[in-house]
Design an enzyme around this catalytic site. Structure first.
Site, PDB file in Angstrom:
ATOM      1  N   ASN A  47       0.838  -1.311   0.132  1.00 56.53           N
ATOM      2  CA  ASN A  47      -0.029  -0.100   0.046  1.00 56.53           C
ATOM      3  C   ASN A  47       0.865   1.209   0.050  1.00 56.53           C
ATOM      4  O   ASN A  47       0.137   2.518   0.212  1.00 56.53           O
ATOM      5  CB  ASN A  47      -0.998   0.269   1.301  1.00 56.53           C
ATOM      6  CG  ASN A  47      -2.062  -1.075   1.003  1.00 56.53           C
ATOM      7  OD1 ASN A  47      -2.422  -1.424  -0.021  1.00 56.53           O
ATOM      8  ND2 ASN A  47      -2.776  -1.369   2.270  1.00 56.53           N
ATOM      9  N   GLU A 175     -16.236   5.372   2.676  1.00 54.87           N
ATOM     10  CA  GLU A 175     -14.862   5.390   2.262  1.00 54.87           C
ATOM     11  C   GLU A 175     -14.693   6.232   1.058  1.00 54.87           C
ATOM     12  O   GLU A 175     -15.594   6.448   0.429  1.00 54.87           O
ATOM     13  CB  GLU A 175     -14.107   4.171   2.085  1.00 54.87           C
ATOM     14  CG  GLU A 175     -14.098   3.229   3.218  1.00 54.87           C
ATOM     15  CD  GLU A 175     -13.449   1.785   3.244  1.00 54.87           C
ATOM     16  OE1 GLU A 175     -12.225   1.826   2.645  1.00 54.87           O
ATOM     17  OE2 GLU A 175     -13.987   0.977   3.217  1.00 54.87           O
ATOM     18  N   SER A 179     -11.139   0.069  -0.194  1.00 59.05           N
ATOM     19  CA  SER A 179     -10.163  -0.964   0.028  1.00 59.05           C
ATOM     20  C   SER A 179      -9.841  -2.096  -0.945  1.00 59.05           C
ATOM     21  O   SER A 179      -8.825  -2.834  -1.141  1.00 59.05           O
ATOM     22  CB  SER A 179      -9.519  -1.375   1.576  1.00 59.05           C
ATOM     23  OG  SER A 179     -10.666  -1.838   2.076  1.00 59.05           O
ATOM     24  N   HIS A 207      -7.240   5.469   1.477  1.00 63.67           N
ATOM     25  CA  HIS A 207      -6.576   4.990   0.355  1.00 63.67           C
ATOM     26  C   HIS A 207      -6.627   6.207  -0.719  1.00 63.67           C
ATOM     27  O   HIS A 207      -6.122   6.102  -1.939  1.00 63.67           O
ATOM     28  CB  HIS A 207      -7.149   3.759  -0.430  1.00 63.67           C
ATOM     29  CG  HIS A 207      -7.346   2.520   0.543  1.00 63.67           C
ATOM     30  ND1 HIS A 207      -5.988   1.631   0.646  1.00 63.67           N
ATOM     31  CD2 HIS A 207      -8.012   1.946   1.474  1.00 63.67           C
ATOM     32  CE1 HIS A 207      -6.200   1.007   1.302  1.00 63.67           C
ATOM     33  NE2 HIS A 207      -7.460   1.088   1.983  1.00 63.67           N
ATOM     34  N   LYS A 236      -0.688   4.132   3.984  1.00 65.49           N
ATOM     35  CA  LYS A 236      -0.816   4.007   2.606  1.00 65.49           C
ATOM     36  C   LYS A 236       0.218   5.121   1.895  1.00 65.49           C
ATOM     37  O   LYS A 236       1.405   4.692   1.685  1.00 65.49           O
ATOM     38  CB  LYS A 236      -2.126   3.957   2.043  1.00 65.49           C
ATOM     39  CG  LYS A 236      -2.986   2.940   2.395  1.00 65.49           C
ATOM     40  CD  LYS A 236      -3.275   2.662   3.651  1.00 65.49           C
ATOM     41  CE  LYS A 236      -4.070   1.597   3.981  1.00 65.49           C
ATOM     42  NZ  LYS A 236      -4.608   1.418   5.518  1.00 65.49           N
TER      43      LYS A 236
END
Length: 385
Positions: A47, A175, A179, A207, A236
């Site tokens: 990540n 989100e 993910s 992310h 990340k």
């Protein structure tokens, strides 16, 4: 059934379903290469989207921070663990993202759990995207509030759930970039739905932060949205670990009083806060912009090549490029074939993803080179034959 019998039964069930998780000790697990037992693989499971975990400026900052502060914080931030380094990082994050305050947490999981546990009461309603991260859904299900889930990225469903107000308040949860599927939430429409209904919005942008938006400010910036609660994590694009909650002054003061994960946890090492501030400077710089452009180029090249090969990908324009395989044993076998050809890829299986959607979660980074993407496509083509 005894404790041991229950544990044995649960483990046997996981093994029978090809869902048993194992950790692998590596010598180096971030960046372009993964190294283990003297061998190395092109790493498509990291990540570290911008390659900052290896950036000389970030490494030097951590070393300088350790020389100044030592390697630990010495306590909770409410006791003696909150240093000038933490204060400066919070101030920099708040200024960068356009919020009055930022509060640091030891992990994104802890930040999500802390916010929901501190805010949600028995008369409240939490309305979460069905594919939200486990930390969000677990916290919501354990809270005294009512939990309702809306169909993934379905704003109309969200609006219907928000239409009938509970006795208390409503908090919508989603989100920025998901993910496991790598797709983006329609945050502008979600924000409008929450505003219209009088609800608050909480976005976990683990992310998206550092990768999307102006200066890498994330998914909310990219869609011109400022939710009441924004969670950004540093595991990340920042290349490290930890998290922060961006919010108003009053919400920050409230969390400082009632967020147990914050109050009762040892603060992150101040040296880490120094290194995170250095990573933030890189993200905001021309270097950071160049890394985002390199990553975007890799994503386009991979998706173009995958389309030519007829591979089944999700609708993701992010660094997360899941290849849906189906059954657990097939995903494990395909991951093993790729590793035999020099590409380290991880198979993701239920319960992390829905049954029948086991996948290879391919992640691309700015640390990769164009030839690495070509090699991955070549190996995928051969392994699928």
């Amino acid at each position: 059934m005894s404790w041991q019998q229950r544990i044995n039964a649960a483990l046997n069930e996981r093994r029978a379903a090809d869902a048993f998780r194992r950790r692998v000790a590596v010598e180096h697990g971030a960046g372009r290469w993964l190294q283990r037992d003297g061998e190395r693989w092109l790493n498509f499971s990291s990540n570290d989207y911008l390659g900052l975990s290896q950036h000389p400026q970030a490494v030097a900052a951590w070393q300088e921070g350790a020389a100044r502060y030592g390697v630990g914080s010495g306590g909770s931030g409410h006791v003696s663990g909150y240093t000038v380094a933490h204060q400066q990082l919070e101030a920099s994050l708040a200024e960068w993202l356009g919020y009055p305050r930022a509060l640091l947490f030891i992990s994104g999981f802890a930040a999500n759990q802390a916010v929901i546990a501190a805010l949600a009461g028995k008369d409240d309603r939490l309305v979460a995207d069905r594919l939200s991260h486990a930390s969000l859904l677990e916290a919501a299900s354990l809270s005294p509030a009512q939990l309702r889930r809306f169909t993934h990225n379905d704003v109309s469903h969200l609006q219907r759930l928000l239409a009938t107000a509970p006795d208390g308040q409503q908090l919508a949860i989603t989100e920025g970039i998901f993910s496991m599927d790598g797709d983006a939430a329609p945050l502008a429409a979600i924000h409008e739905a929450t505003r219209t209904s009088g609800a608050w919005l909480m976005v976990d942008d683990a992310h998206g932060i550092g990768v999307t938006g102006a200066q890498g400010r994330g998914s909310c910036d990219a869609q011109n949205v400022r939710p009441e609660l924004l969670v950004v994590t540093f595991g990340k694009a920042f290349g490290q670990s930890g998290a922060a909650v961006l919010c108003s002054d009053t919400v920050a003061d409230y969390l400082l009083q009632f967020a147990r994960h914050l109050i009762y946890s040892t603060a992150m090492p101040p040296a880490q806060a120094v290194a995170l501030r250095a990573a933030l400077e890189i993200i905001r710089s021309d270097d950071g912009q160049q890394r985002r452009e390199t990553l975007a180029s890799h994503i386009r090249a991979f998706r173009r090549g995958a389309r030519t090969l007829g591979l089944t990908l999700t609708d993701s324009q992010s660094a997360i490029q899941p290849l849906i395989v189906g059954e657990n044993d097939q995903a494990l076998a395909l991951a093993q074939r790729l590793r035999e050809q020099g590409c380290w890829v991880t198979a993701i299986r239920p319960p992390t993803v829905p049954a029948g959607t086991a996948r290879l979660r391919l992640t691309l980074t700015a640390a990769h080179q164009g030839q690495d993407i070509e090699r991955l496509l070549e190996v995928l083509h051969g392994a699928r034959q």
